[in-house]
Structure formats: C-alpha cells, structure tokens
Design an enzyme around this catalytic site. Structure first.
Site, PDB file in Angstrom:
ATOM      1  N   ARG A   1      34.289  27.471   8.855  1.00 10.67           N
ATOM      2  CA  ARG A   1      32.577  27.652   8.983  1.00 10.67           C
ATOM      3  C   ARG A   1      32.823  26.476   9.261  1.00 10.67           C
ATOM      4  NH1 ARG A   1      29.866  29.402   3.949  1.00 10.67           N
ATOM      5  NH2 ARG A   1      29.539  27.020   4.315  1.00 10.67           N
TER       6      ARG A   1
ATOM      7  N   GLU B   1      29.899  19.795   7.340  1.00  7.22           N
ATOM      8  CA  GLU B   1      31.185  19.452   6.790  1.00  7.22           C
ATOM      9  C   GLU B   1      31.856  20.955   7.720  1.00  7.22           C
ATOM     10  OE1 GLU B   1      32.362  21.388   3.348  1.00  7.22           O
ATOM     11  OE2 GLU B   1      30.705  22.762   3.208  1.00  7.22           O
TER      12      GLU B   1
ATOM     13  N   ASN C   1      34.576  24.039   6.584  1.00  9.20           N
ATOM     14  CA  ASN C   1      34.638  24.288   5.813  1.00  9.20           C
ATOM     15  C   ASN C   1      36.054  25.576   5.965  1.00  9.20           C
ATOM     16  OD1 ASN C   1      32.930  24.602   3.384  1.00  9.20           O
ATOM     17  ND2 ASN C   1      31.927  25.488   5.554  1.00  9.20           N
TER      18      ASN C   1
ATOM     19  N   SER D   1      32.151  31.976   2.754  1.00 12.54           N
ATOM     20  CA  SER D   1      31.402  32.608   1.421  1.00 12.54           C
ATOM     21  C   SER D   1      30.815  33.473   3.272  1.00 12.54           C
ATOM     22  CB  SER D   1      31.353  32.891   0.846  1.00 12.54           C
ATOM     23  OG  SER D   1      30.106  31.626   0.388  1.00 12.54           O
TER      24      SER D   1
ATOM     25  N   LYS E   1      36.724  16.855   3.107  1.00 14.33           N
ATOM     26  CA  LYS E   1      35.259  15.205   3.349  1.00 14.33           C
ATOM     27  C   LYS E   1      36.071  14.166   3.761  1.00 14.33           C
ATOM     28  CE  LYS E   1      32.308  18.563   1.649  1.00 14.33           C
ATOM     29  NZ  LYS E   1      33.071  20.184   0.713  1.00 14.33           N
TER      30      LYS E   1
ATOM     31  N   LYS F   1      29.390  11.616  -1.080  1.00 19.32           N
ATOM     32  CA  LYS F   1      30.287  12.964  -1.182  1.00 19.32           C
ATOM     33  C   LYS F   1      31.531  12.978  -1.594  1.00 19.32           C
ATOM     34  CE  LYS F   1      28.255  15.979   2.825  1.00 19.32           C
ATOM     35  NZ  LYS F   1      28.455  16.544   3.459  1.00 19.32           N
TER      36      LYS F   1
ATOM     37  N   GLU G   1      34.281  21.474  -2.400  1.00 13.17           N
ATOM     38  CA  GLU G   1      33.835  22.413  -1.968  1.00 13.17           C
ATOM     39  C   GLU G   1      32.802  23.073  -3.180  1.00 13.17           C
ATOM     40  OE1 GLU G   1      33.788  22.752   1.348  1.00 13.17           O
ATOM     41  OE2 GLU G   1      35.471  21.620   1.047  1.00 13.17           O
ATOM     42  N   GLY G   2      32.089  23.801  -2.220  1.00 13.25           N
ATOM     43  CA  GLY G   2      31.239  25.257  -2.625  1.00 13.25           C
ATOM     44  C   GLY G   2      29.866  24.543  -3.696  1.00 13.25           C
TER      45      GLY G   2
ATOM     46  N   ARG H   1      21.296  29.601   6.872  1.00 13.95           N
ATOM     47  CA  ARG H   1      21.056  29.437   4.776  1.00 13.95           C
ATOM     48  C   ARG H   1      19.435  28.864   4.901  1.00 13.95           C
ATOM     49  NH1 ARG H   1      26.546  27.098   2.231  1.00 13.95           N
ATOM     50  NH2 ARG H   1      25.842  25.779   3.625  1.00 13.95           N
TER      51      ARG H   1
HETATM   52  P1  ADP Z   1      29.976  22.004   0.021  1.00 12.19           P
HETATM   53  O1  ADP Z   1      31.481  21.630   0.822  1.00 12.19           O
HETATM   54  O2  ADP Z   1      30.181  21.247  -1.202  1.00 12.19           O
HETATM   55  O3  ADP Z   1      29.610  23.103   0.495  1.00 12.19           O
HETATM   56  P2  ADP Z   1      28.910  20.068   1.566  1.00 12.19           P
HETATM   57  O4  ADP Z   1      29.454  18.413   2.870  1.00 12.19           O
HETATM   58  O5  ADP Z   1      28.184  21.270   2.644  1.00 12.19           O
HETATM   59  O6  ADP Z   1      29.793  20.516   0.019  1.00 12.19           O
HETATM   60  O7  ADP Z   1      27.349  19.575   0.742  1.00 12.19           O
HETATM   61  C1  ADP Z   1      26.835  20.621   0.395  1.00 12.19           C
HETATM   62  C2  ADP Z   1      25.001  20.420   0.778  1.00 12.19           C
HETATM   63  O8  ADP Z   1      24.542  19.365   0.723  1.00 12.19           O
HETATM   64  C3  ADP Z   1      25.051  20.685   2.295  1.00 12.19           C
HETATM   65  O9  ADP Z   1      25.343  22.789   2.232  1.00 12.19           O
HETATM   66  C4  ADP Z   1      23.828  20.937   2.355  1.00 12.19           C
HETATM   67  O10 ADP Z   1      22.694  21.147   2.243  1.00 12.19           O
HETATM   68  C5  ADP Z   1      23.640  19.320   1.547  1.00 12.19           C
HETATM   69  N1  ADP Z   1      24.186  17.959   2.556  1.00 12.19           N
HETATM   70  C6  ADP Z   1      25.412  17.737   2.535  1.00 12.19           C
HETATM   71  N2  ADP Z   1      25.323  17.197   3.477  1.00 12.19           N
HETATM   72  C7  ADP Z   1      24.830  16.756   4.076  1.00 12.19           C
HETATM   73  C8  ADP Z   1      23.753  15.496   4.260  1.00 12.19           C
HETATM   74  N3  ADP Z   1      24.846  14.561   5.966  1.00 12.19           N
HETATM   75  N4  ADP Z   1      22.180  15.432   5.306  1.00 12.19           N
HETATM   76  C9  ADP Z   1      21.532  16.032   4.602  1.00 12.19           C
HETATM   77  N5  ADP Z   1      21.579  17.463   3.511  1.00 12.19           N
HETATM   78  C10 ADP Z   1      23.600  17.700   3.657  1.00 12.19           C
HETATM   79 MG    MG Z   2      31.665  23.230   2.280  1.00 15.72          MG
HETATM   80 MG    MG Z   3      28.854  23.496   2.777  1.00 18.22          MG
END
Ligand code: ADP
Ligand code: MG
Ligand code: MG
Length: 492
Positions: free
Chosen positions: A153, A169, A171, A176, A327, A381, A385-386, A468
């Site tokens: 995803r 990102e 996944n 899920s 990441k 970051k 994950e999660g 979402r």
């Molecule tokens: P995870 O693998 O924990 O889901 P993400 O990189 O998806 O990590 O970050 C979690 C959440 O943080 C994302 O779903 C988004 O809402 C927010 N987020 C992540 N990166 C960014 C970004 N560059 N700008 C704005 N919001 C972000």
């Molecule tokens: Mg993720």
């Molecule tokens: Mg994410």
C-alpha cells in the site's frame, strides 16, 4: 427509546463557502451545510448499513471482543460522505502502483544495497538490526525466493500549495484495512444513490474498490503457484487481533491463523524446505503482524520469523520485501541516480520521482540546519511502522539539537521528510454512533499486488484504495490509534 444520533459540532471555525444555488454541489464541498433532518437520516442509514454489511470492528471496551469472534462489535469509524478528490491525481496514484511494485521487487534482489543502506541504522536500532540479521543469514546461505508475492500500500497526500500528489510512504508488510476500505466505498455509493435527490451526487463517481477481493485473489494465485493442493495459507496475526483479516476461503484455499509464538511452538522445516505448522503444510505466509518491536516480546517470536524465512513457503513479505519498505530505503531511493540502478524505463523513473517529497538523511548538515530553523516544515521519522512514531513541530528542533549536542550515532535511526500540508476540508465523521462536524485532512492509500515466479510476472496491478480522513489538528493518521476514520473518494 429510539432517538436518532445527534450531531456535535466540535469545529471552532466554520469554513466559508460560496453560496451556491446548486444544493448538490454544496453537499460535497461542505457537508456541514446539509440540513439536520437529512443528516440524521444519513447517519442512521449509514449505521444500519455498516451493521448489516460487516463494516464493523472489535469494540475495545468489550473485553472478550479480542478473543471471541463475533462478540463485541461496533461500526467502524467512518466519514459519512466521500471526500472529493481530483481525477487527475487519482489516475496518477493508480498508475504509480505497478511501477512501485516493480521497484520493490528489483530492490529486494539487491541484498548489498539493503545492507549498505541500513548499515548505520543497524548500529542504533535494535529492531531493524534483528531484521537485517535474518536478511544477512539468507544472503549467506544463498537463499532464493523464486516465487515472490507483494501486497503493498502506497500512501499519498495532496499538497495544497503545489497541488502535487506526494508519497508519504510505501508499506510492504501488513497493509491493513483492505477489507474494510472497500466496504466504506460501497456504503458511500449506497448512500449517494439512495439519497440521490437531496444530495444530488453521482454514486458512480466513487471508484469501485476491490481491495479485499483482489488481495484474496492474488493470495490464492500464489497458493496455486506453490502447487501443493493440500497446503494452506497461513495468516500471521497478533495475539487478540481485532481487525478481521480478509477471508481467503472464497477461493477454495484453506487458511489458518497463527501468532509468531504459536509458529515457534508448532512449526518445523522438513528436509526439502517445506514449512509445517501444527501438522499443516504452509504454501503462503501472509503477515498481519511482525512489523513492530512489540510483536517480538521474546526470542521465540524471532525464531519463528527466521524459521519461516528459511522455509520454501512464499512469504508476504519476504525479509527483503520487508526491508525495502523501510523509511531509510525510501529516503535512499529518492537520492539522485539511485532509481536508475533498479529501473530502466525513463518514463517510469520520472513518474516515481514526481511523487517523491523532500527526503534527507540526518548526516545532511544543510537539511538538519534548515529543519532546526523551520521545524514546522519537516517530519522526523524513525524506522517504525504502525503510526504514532513520528516527530513534529518544535519536537523536531528539540530532538535535532539534542542529537547534535550528544554527537551520538542515534541520528542514524531517523530520516527527515518535508512536511506535506494537505487541504483542510469540512467533513462529517461518525464514531461510536455519534456524528461530529469536523475539519479534516485526508491520506490516500493505493493497494497493489505483485506476484511472479522465476520466469514471469503473474500479477502486477492496482487493487483498490484506502482513504483515511483525520481531524486536521492531529498529526498522525492511524485509524486504530487516534481520531481518524475510514473514508472513500468522490472524483471531481
Ligand atoms: P507509519 O509507517 O507509522 O504509518 P508514516 O510515514 O505513514 O508512518 O507516518 C504516519 C502518519 O504521519 C501518516 O499517516 C501521516 O498522517 C503523517 N505523516 C507522515 N509523513 C508526513 C509528511 N511528510 N507530511 C505530513 N504528514 C505526514
Ligand atoms: Mg507504514
Ligand atoms: Mg503510514
């Protein structure tokens, strides 16, 4: 009594919208303007629909909901109506799916690239280090995965200022909500056609979402490719898993669910490499757990992970696919001339690069300097994950300054990313039977499947989506964790 659910307005300010004579347009651009009687009806029908069609999740407030199927269910948190999304960027996101799949596959085959990219992270991040240990063991023994299966995803946000679709990102493990997200699209289509007159919206503008059935289909295809009719698909779950995993049984394939601890206790590898768990031969392993440090409370879980990796079962994901989704790898791939190492097609490379946001390593001193000056423009970051792990705002500055002062290697645990600012829009969210008028932002996830054997790619396709929507004041978008809801989209 049967009192209808009440709507609460928790928004501080109302967004002004142009007075339109077209009520239909208004419902989409500002659902806060829907009159309260209609709103109550919509909410009521949405809740009935959710209960009847299984758009439900385990209710955390009911203790036995985690252990007894069908006990303690509550409707999933949802947006009442789909969220408008430009068709151009929707098409772009769909077109990116097969290209990212191909990229993951190519990167996964370059064991040294993965080890090198993550070598500094390995020193400071114990979890990533354990994954890398399994990976290097596989490199040592020359383990080959001839049949490779990815259910991915890729998540995006639409940056308001530039109107660019930017990737958050990718996944590669435990993607899920593929089951629930297609139900939300159906719910929205159903509400839009049932209330066609008062809402004036076209249900056909909500793209068909095939995520659950497509994932099941490709899992079944992988099972076929393993070609052992008596083998099963094993879903690796967390103990007390509340999200109901997709049913694979529709394709005449038996599936079993096991925790990592159970796999350690009941699993073994036969001399020909076959994985047997609890007496069953496993053709395909589908991980819905194993992506977080908390999934490995003891050595037993790590032993299970290694055992599976050493076996001939098809892993979704393999350790290489898993690491490709980190990441740090995402940040490395965004560097100049790195994509070119893995892909030949120039158009594909340009497409991918077009959706990359700014990504930096913490050994980039200019980026760190800028992030300290303008922490609000960045997200920090770790390799997790999660959801719920990122650092935002002034904490970015604080953390960077602390790391600089300590001069520690810990900085290698993080990457820096340009913060994306999507458009804030008015929406109506329904949670626990109560509806809330909120202002929110959205994140679009595109599911995709990839399956190949030694010679040919058997599947490489977009498989539906996950929208979402989260209250705009919250940083993170976890549906399970915070105030985020499942949504769908309405093409404009
Ligand atoms: P995870 O693998 O924990 O889901 P993400 O990189 O998806 O990590 O970050 C979690 C959440 O943080 C994302 O779903 C988004 O809402 C927010 N987020 C992540 N990166 C960014 C970004 N560059 N700008 C704005 N919001 C972000
Ligand atoms: Mg993720
Ligand atoms: Mg994410």
């Amino acid at each position: 009594t049967n009192s209808p659910p009440k709507c609460r307005s928790s928004s501080i300010h109302e967004i002004k919208t142009n007075k339109s004579t077209n009520p239909l347009k208004t419902a989409m651009s500002n659902p806060h303007t829907i009159d309260s009687e209609l709103l109550q009806k919509l909410v009521h029908d949405a809740l009935v629909w959710s209960s009847l069609h299984g758009l439900v999740v385990g209710d955390r407030s009911v203790e036995r909901s985690g252990s007894v199927p069908g006990v303690g269910m509550v409707h999933a948190p949802i947006a009442l109506l789909p969220n408008s999304f430009p068709e151009v960027q929707w098409n772009q996101a769909c077109e990116l799916a097969p290209v990212f799949n191909e990229l993951v596959d190519r990167v996964s085959l370059d064991g040294n690239f993965l080890q090198d990219t993550l070598s500094r992270t390995k020193k400071v991040d114990a979890f990533t280090s354990r994954l890398l240990d399994i990976h290097s063991r596989m490199l040592q023994i020359g383990k080959k995965e001839d049949i490779r299966l990815g259910l991915h995803r890729s998540d995006y946000m639409l940056d308001e200022k530039t109107n660019l679709l930017l990737q958050i990102e990718l996944n590669t493990i435990s993607c899920s909500f593929s089951g629930l997200s297609c139900l939300v699209s159906e719910l929205h289509r159903s509400l839009l056609s049932q209330y066609k007159k008062p809402l004036g919206l076209d249900s056909q503008k909500v793209p068909i979402n095939t995520s659950a059935s497509k994932f099941a289909e490709v899992l079944a295809k992988a099972w076929t490719e393993y070609s052992n009719p008596s083998a099963v698909v094993m879903v690796v779950v967390q103990p007390g898993e509340r999200n109901i995993p997709e049913l694979i049984n529709t394709h005449n394939v038996t599936s079993i669910r096991k925790t990592l601890a159970e796999i350690d206790a009941q699993g073994k590898i036969l001399s020909d490499g076959t994985l047997q768990v609890d007496g069953e031969t496993v053709a395909v392993i589908y991980f819905r757990a194993g992506y977080a440090p908390t999934d490995y409370p003891s050595e037993s879980e790590w032993k299970a992970r290694l055992l599976m990796e050493e076996s001939s079962a098809i892993k979704c994901p393999s350790i290489s696919y898993h690491l490709t989704g980190t990441k740090k790898v995402q940040q490395e791939l965004a560097k100049p001339n790195v994509l070119e190492r893995f892909l030949e097609n120039k158009d594909d490379i340009a497409k991918l690069r077009g959706c990359f946001a700014g990504l930096w390593s913490l050994d980039d001193s200019d980026a760190v300097k800028n992030a300290i000056q303008q922490p609000g423009a960045y997200v920090m970051k770790p390799q997790r994950e999660g959801g719920g792990n990122n650092i935002y705002g002034d904490f970015v500055k604080e953390t960077l300054l602390r790391l600089q002062k300590e001069g520690s290697e810990e900085e290698a645990a993080y990457i820096l990313m340009q913060r994306i600012f999507p458009t804030v829009f008015p929406t109506v969210l329904v949670r626990d039977g109560i509806c809330y008028k909120e202002h929110a932002v959205s994140e679009l996830g595109i599911f995709s499947a990839y399956l190949r054997n030694k010679e040919t790619v058997l599947s490489n396709e977009q498989c539906g989506y996950l929208m979402r929507t989260k209250v705009s004041s919250s940083n993170e978008g976890g549906v399970a964790a915070g105030f985020a809801v499942l949504d769908s989209l309405y093409l404009t």
